[in-house]
Design an enzyme around this catalytic site. Structure first.
Site, PDB file in Angstrom:
ATOM      1  N   GLU A  29      -0.124  -9.438  -0.855  1.00  0.00           N
ATOM      2  CA  GLU A  29      -1.561  -9.764  -0.845  1.00  0.00           C
ATOM      3  C   GLU A  29      -2.112  -9.793  -2.266  1.00  0.00           C
ATOM      4  OE1 GLU A  29      -2.312  -6.651   2.103  1.00  0.00           O
ATOM      5  OE2 GLU A  29      -3.269  -8.198   3.326  1.00  0.00           O
ATOM      6  N   GLU A  84       3.983  -5.080   7.411  1.00  0.00           N
ATOM      7  CA  GLU A  84       2.995  -4.162   8.012  1.00  0.00           C
ATOM      8  C   GLU A  84       3.207  -3.942   9.502  1.00  0.00           C
ATOM      9  OE1 GLU A  84       2.288  -6.410   5.760  1.00  0.00           O
ATOM     10  OE2 GLU A  84       0.674  -5.776   4.427  1.00  0.00           O
ATOM     11  N   ALA A 119       0.852  -1.200   0.000  1.00  0.00           N
ATOM     12  CA  ALA A 119       0.000   0.000   0.000  1.00  0.00           C
ATOM     13  C   ALA A 119       0.882   1.241   0.000  1.00  0.00           C
ATOM     14  CB  ALA A 119      -0.884  -0.018   1.243  1.00  0.00           C
ATOM     15  N   GLY A 142       0.806  -5.183   0.957  1.00  0.00           N
ATOM     16  CA  GLY A 142      -0.276  -5.262  -0.022  1.00  0.00           C
ATOM     17  C   GLY A 142       0.201  -5.866  -1.346  1.00  0.00           C
TER      18      GLY A 142
HETATM   19  N1  3HC Z   1       4.565   3.478   0.085  1.00  0.00           N
HETATM   20  C1  3HC Z   1       5.043   4.695  -0.229  1.00  0.00           C
HETATM   21  N2  3HC Z   1       6.359   4.954  -0.409  1.00  0.00           N
HETATM   22  C2  3HC Z   1       7.203   3.936  -0.261  1.00  0.00           C
HETATM   23  C3  3HC Z   1       6.775   2.635   0.065  1.00  0.00           C
HETATM   24  C4  3HC Z   1       5.381   2.414   0.236  1.00  0.00           C
HETATM   25  N3  3HC Z   1       4.877   1.200   0.528  1.00  0.00           N
HETATM   26  N4  3HC Z   1       7.853   1.832   0.150  1.00  0.00           N
HETATM   27  C5  3HC Z   1       8.931   2.604  -0.107  1.00  0.00           C
HETATM   28  N5  3HC Z   1       8.525   3.873  -0.361  1.00  0.00           N
HETATM   29  C6  3HC Z   1       9.370   5.016  -0.736  1.00  0.00           C
HETATM   30  C7  3HC Z   1      10.314   5.417   0.383  1.00  0.00           C
HETATM   31  O1  3HC Z   1       9.691   6.347   1.246  1.00  0.00           O
HETATM   32  C8  3HC Z   1      11.457   6.041  -0.396  1.00  0.00           C
HETATM   33  O2  3HC Z   1      11.048   7.343  -0.760  1.00  0.00           O
HETATM   34  P1  3HC Z   1      12.142   8.529  -0.854  1.00  0.00           P
HETATM   35  O3  3HC Z   1      13.109   8.093  -1.912  1.00  0.00           O
HETATM   36  O4  3HC Z   1      11.311   9.709  -1.213  1.00  0.00           O
HETATM   37  O5  3HC Z   1      12.769   8.622   0.503  1.00  0.00           O
HETATM   38  C9  3HC Z   1      11.505   5.218  -1.677  1.00  0.00           C
HETATM   39  O6  3HC Z   1      10.233   4.562  -1.775  1.00  0.00           O
HETATM   40  C10 3HC Z   1      12.581   4.154  -1.677  1.00  0.00           C
HETATM   41  O7  3HC Z   1      12.470   3.434  -0.474  1.00  0.00           O
HETATM   42  P2  3HC Z   1      13.773   2.972   0.321  1.00  0.00           P
HETATM   43  O8  3HC Z   1      14.693   4.133   0.485  1.00  0.00           O
HETATM   44  O9  3HC Z   1      13.301   2.278   1.539  1.00  0.00           O
HETATM   45  O10 3HC Z   1      14.413   1.974  -0.743  1.00  0.00           O
HETATM   46  P3  3HC Z   1      14.999   0.530  -0.548  1.00  0.00           P
HETATM   47  O11 3HC Z   1      15.304   0.039  -1.894  1.00  0.00           O
HETATM   48  O12 3HC Z   1      16.057   0.550   0.502  1.00  0.00           O
HETATM   49  O13 3HC Z   1      13.794  -0.362   0.073  1.00  0.00           O
HETATM   50  C11 3HC Z   1      11.591  -1.298   0.217  1.00  0.00           C
HETATM   51  C12 3HC Z   1      12.647  -0.611  -0.681  1.00  0.00           C
HETATM   52  C13 3HC Z   1      12.105  -2.669   0.667  1.00  0.00           C
HETATM   53  C14 3HC Z   1      10.322  -1.445  -0.569  1.00  0.00           C
HETATM   54  C15 3HC Z   1      11.373  -0.442   1.486  1.00  0.00           C
HETATM   55  O14 3HC Z   1      11.129   0.893   1.072  1.00  0.00           O
HETATM   56  C16 3HC Z   1      10.218  -0.869   2.321  1.00  0.00           C
HETATM   57  O15 3HC Z   1      10.363  -1.745   3.145  1.00  0.00           O
HETATM   58  N6  3HC Z   1       9.052  -0.235   2.107  1.00  0.00           N
HETATM   59  C17 3HC Z   1       7.905  -0.457   2.936  1.00  0.00           C
HETATM   60  C18 3HC Z   1       7.165  -1.654   2.468  1.00  0.00           C
HETATM   61  C19 3HC Z   1       5.948  -1.847   3.319  1.00  0.00           C
HETATM   62  O16 3HC Z   1       5.973  -1.679   4.522  1.00  0.00           O
HETATM   63  N7  3HC Z   1       4.835  -2.216   2.697  1.00  0.00           N
HETATM   64  C20 3HC Z   1       3.616  -2.421   3.379  1.00  0.00           C
HETATM   65  C21 3HC Z   1       2.802  -1.189   3.290  1.00  0.00           C
HETATM   66  S1  3HC Z   1       1.349  -1.291   4.314  1.00  0.00           S
HETATM   67  C22 3HC Z   1       0.320  -2.293   3.452  1.00  0.00           C
HETATM   68  O17 3HC Z   1       0.646  -2.780   2.415  1.00  0.00           O
HETATM   69  C23 3HC Z   1      -1.039  -2.455   4.073  1.00  0.00           C
HETATM   70  C24 3HC Z   1      -1.818  -3.520   3.422  1.00  0.00           C
HETATM   71  O18 3HC Z   1      -1.609  -4.749   4.069  1.00  0.00           O
HETATM   72  C25 3HC Z   1      -3.261  -3.211   3.462  1.00  0.00           C
END
Ligand code: 3HC
Ligand code: NAI
Length: 718
Positions: A103, A123, A61, A100
């Site tokens: 998912e 998450e 997400a 997500g």
């Molecule tokens: N949403 C929005 N922005 C995101 C994002 C996300 N899910 N994941 C990463 N980004 C953004 C970061 O903020 C960063 O932005 P910036 O360059 O402006 O600072 C850019 O993408 C790159 O991210 P990283 O610097 O972290 O890059 P890496 O390559 O080191 O890592 C990653 C990539 C492994 C995808 C890491 O960013 C990460 O772990 N992201 C979070 C993933 C996550 O938690 N997903 C679950 C979201 S909640 C969800 O899905 C709810 C659902 O179950 C309903």
């Protein structure tokens, strides 16, 4: 958005396009829904592939949308639309399938992953649970124990492990999208009856209750007050005990509780804060995007004690050639053994390549002549460090960066010993340096932007989160810590016990209270520093015993050291241990007597101190110092301070960091409580709210992302 195309005539291809991680923004969700409808309506299309642009399937997400009003199609109906499709849908997983994103993949009928892909449900680290069917589908696919592990920890798995667990159907070393297209063609006519995970019965192990009880105990032990891990357990429980539709309802209810919690807000703030610190700026206007780092291939470490060893390991593991210098023969041979052990454990536990051959040891500082960067880690002694910087300046090749791991000494004073002060910066690692993720990069008034950029990049290559901070006593972390420690000592003088203070702090979410941490680090470290600062002397007796520089001072730590109580290493400190080096802290009756005598000697009357006072007295002065640091331009923004405290000082991540915590308490409340304590204890330093804190509180507690606007006004106006 999501782009629709047709490949090989009969395969509908949906490509997620939302750089950098193809997060499921409103536009992407809308694009997927539209493309699915199109693929289902085109008679030529027999099967569908979903993939992500630029070698990344999907990062989940869009976290950036969480604070705003929801627009676009929700995720749950979207995944149901995919799973219910009458044509086979294949997920082509390259790079990442997280949250997500996973998912989405689980709603597809087949999953093909590239061998380098990583999959998981992170998450929980955002204070959430997988809320688009993840908690209901995963247990149906891979069983309860493996699902509990992945969902409650956020652990990511490789494609190979995902295949082993049964999350993906095939793993390929070749192009995963091409493989998925071929696969989609091969299953075009197959029945989908057995491919919809929501229709699977959830495996029900015979010892179900025990599994859930253990999982709950485990998360309670490790969560330190975070609510998401336990809620994840409850959601997985619903998958086993309820039919799918009811389980989805339960998942939605639990997700909503978490989504609306302060903890989720704090963790999401922290997620962006940790990324924001790489966009550093200095008080003089140097910036990350205009400063180019120098290339570093070979580095040196001077001094192979506690810190030097860890730094050497960290450098070697990151692929740098390292010259490790220690002048004491005995120390050198002990260090070699210790470093080898650390490298071997790293290889065994984390699969880091063994890097013995990257390190050359030497007894002579002359060995560093050809390195690109030196990190000095000798004793915390200004005179010794000055001599070393003079030597380094004469020995090192022109352009070599000279860094110090000092915990708080003046970087500029060291720079002034060299011919190129612009190449001197602090690289302040945290113990153990090969494990702890934080690095404070300390710039002095003469450090060049290039030097700061190089140290920041080095930290990143070593797997650290680097935070740029200005030069002052203790920099950011230790400067704030001083206030926290002082208040804890004053609380003991006023009637508290170490156990009481520690318990309050541990309930707040610190892994250890302040006194247990002091015992672990060694009370003698702070004692040495205070002695060097002239704060410890037999001349301070009678009424002057508890006053230094006109302010209240507590000599309790000094008195313990005088008794040889240095903490765990001597088996006695604020607590007692079963032996020197023992780890289990037990209250020490000797200490209670000691405190009573101390109070009697100084005419102090012990009073009952409640939980709230312990918390506010320890935390608010630390927070106030954080505002002073922002006011002084030592940290560029509150995110820098929060990342330092979460990664370096055990501040509970689900509380966002001290500055975020203050924003949630309310800055006016923090001011009011500080003033309250100041009135009661006018002699206690650190209780007077600083100008920036007062100013922000007066403009009705602006959201934390607005603070920079006030901070960036000329500091003289504050
Ligand atoms: N949403 C929005 N922005 C995101 C994002 C996300 N899910 N994941 C990463 N980004 C953004 C970061 O903020 C960063 O932005 P910036 O360059 O402006 O600072 C850019 O993408 C790159 O991210 P990283 O610097 O972290 O890059 P890496 O390559 O080191 O890592 C990653 C990539 C492994 C995808 C890491 O960013 C990460 O772990 N992201 C979070 C993933 C996550 O938690 N997903 C679950 C979201 S909640 C969800 O899905 C709810 C659902 O179950 C309903
Ligand atoms: P330590 O006492 O464990 O090690 C210092 C080492 O430097 C010793 O092995 C000593 O023999 C060696 N040494 C002394 N003079 C030398 C010289 N001229 N050339 C080469 N080696 C020399 O000290 P520790 O704890 O590793 O601290 C080192 C520095 O790191 C200090 O500045 C300290 O403030 C800082 N620091 C310490 C932290 C900690 O938790 N221990 C955390 C962060 C920073």
């Amino acid at each position: 958005m999501a782009f629709y195309s047709r490949v090989s005539g009969s395969v509908g291809m949906i490509t997620l396009q939302n750089p950098p991680v193809n997060a499921l923004s409103a536009a992407v969700r809308q694009g997927i829904v539209d493309a699915m409808h199109r693929a289902l309506s085109e008679p030529e299309v027999k099967s569908v592939v979903i993939c992500g642009q630029n070698g990344k399937f999907c990062g989940g997400a869009d976290i950036g949308e969480f604070g705003a009003k929801m627009t676009g199609p929700p995720l749950v109906p979207m995944v149901h639309l995919i799973e219910a499709a009458s044509k086979p849908v294949v997920a082509a997983i390259e790079g990442i399938a997280l949250g997500g994103g996973l998912e989405l993949a689980l709603s597809c009928h087949y999953r093909i992953a590239h061998s380098k892909a990583r999959l998981g449900f992170p998450e929980v680290a955002l204070g959430l649970l997988p809320g688009a069917g993840g908690t209901q589908r995963l247990p149906r696919l891979i069983g309860v124990p493996a699902s509990l592990d992945l969902i409650t920890t956020g652990r990511q798995v490789t494609a190979a492990e995902a295949r082993q667990l049964g999350i993906v159907d095939e793993v390929t070393d070749l192009n995963a999208v091409d493989a998925a297209v071929k696969f989609a063609q091969s299953v075009a006519d197959k029945s989908l009856d057995a491919r919809r995970i929501s229709t699977y019965p959830c495996p029900r192990p015979p010892d179900l209750d025990t599994i859930f009880e253990r999982a709950m105990q485990q998360v309670r032990r490790s969560a330190r007050g975070a609510i998401a891990p336990g809620t994840c357990v409850q959601a997985v429980h619903a998958a086993v005990t309820l039919p799918y539709a009811k389980g989805m309802e339960r998942e939605r209810e639990l997700f909503s509780v978490l989504f609306n919690s302060g903890q989720a807000r704090a963790l999401q703030y922290y997620f962006f804060a940790q990324r924001a610190v790489s966009r550093w700026s200095t008080a003089s206007g140097a910036r990350w995007d205009t400063s180019k780092p120098r290339p570093v291939h070979k580095a040196a470490v001077i001094g192979l004690g506690t810190m030097g060893r860890g730094i050497t390991v960290s450098l070697a593991q990151a692929g740098f050639s390292v010259v490790a210098v220690e002048t004491q023969e005995k120390q050198l041979s002990e260090a070699k053994q210790a470093v080898s052990g650390m490298l071997e454990r790293g290889a065994k536990r984390r699969g880091v390549p063994l890097a013995h051959d990257k390190i050359k040891y030497s007894c002579s500082v002359q060995a560093v002549a050809d390195v690109d960067l030196v990190i000095e880690a000798v004793f915390e002694d200004m005179a010794l460090k000055k001599t070393i910087f003079q030597q380094l300046s004469a020995i090192c090749k022109p352009g070599a960066l000279l860094c110090t791991n000092t915990s708080g000494l003046d970087i500029d004073e060291l720079a002034s010993q060299t011919q190129s002060p612009e190449l001197v910066v602090g690289m302040h690692f945290f113990a153990p340096a090969h494990v702890m993720q934080l690095l404070e990069v300390v710039y002095g008034p003469r450090s060049s932007p290039e030097a700061v950029a190089t140290a920041m990049q080095m930290g990143k290559k070593m797997g650290k989160v680097s935070v740029a901070v200005g030069n002052c006593r203790g920099f950011v972390g230790n400067r704030m810590l001083k206030l926290y420690l002082e208040q804890a000592f004053f609380l003991l003088e006023e009637g508290a016990t170490p156990e009481q203070v520690d318990q309050v702090l541990e309930e707040f979410g610190f892994p250890m209270g302040v006194f247990k941490v002091s015992d672990l680090s060694g009370l003698d470290i702070g004692w040495k520093v205070r002695k060097a600062d002239g704060l410890v002397s037999p001349a301070f007796t009678g009424t002057s015993a508890r006053i230094r520089g006109g302010s209240r001072y507590s000599p309790l730590g000094d008195l313990l050291c005088e008794q040889g109580r240095f903490g765990q290493k001597t088996g006695k400190g604020w607590y007692q241990y079963d032996k020197p080096g023992g780890r289990v802290a037990k209250p020490d009756p000797w200490l209670f007597g000691f405190l009573e005598d101390y109070r009697a000697q100084h005419g102090l009357v012990a009073r009952r101190i409640d939980h709230q006072e312990v918390l506010e007295r320890c935390l608010y002065p630390l927070i106030n110092e954080g505002f002073q640091i922002l006011q002084d331009g030592i940290a560029a923004g509150p995110e820098d301070i929060d990342v330092i405290y979460v990664l370096g000082y055990g501040w509970p991540r689900h509380r966002g960091g001290p500055m975020f915590y203050a924003s949630q308490v309310g800055l006016d409340k923090v001011v009011e409580r500080l003033e309250h304590y100041q009135q009661i204890h006018p002699d206690v330093p650190g209780l007077q709210p600083c100008r920036l804190l007062r100013k922000l509180a007066a403009i009705s507690n602006p959201a934390i992302h607005k603070w920079r606007e006030v901070i960036q006004k000329p500091r003289s106006q504050l």
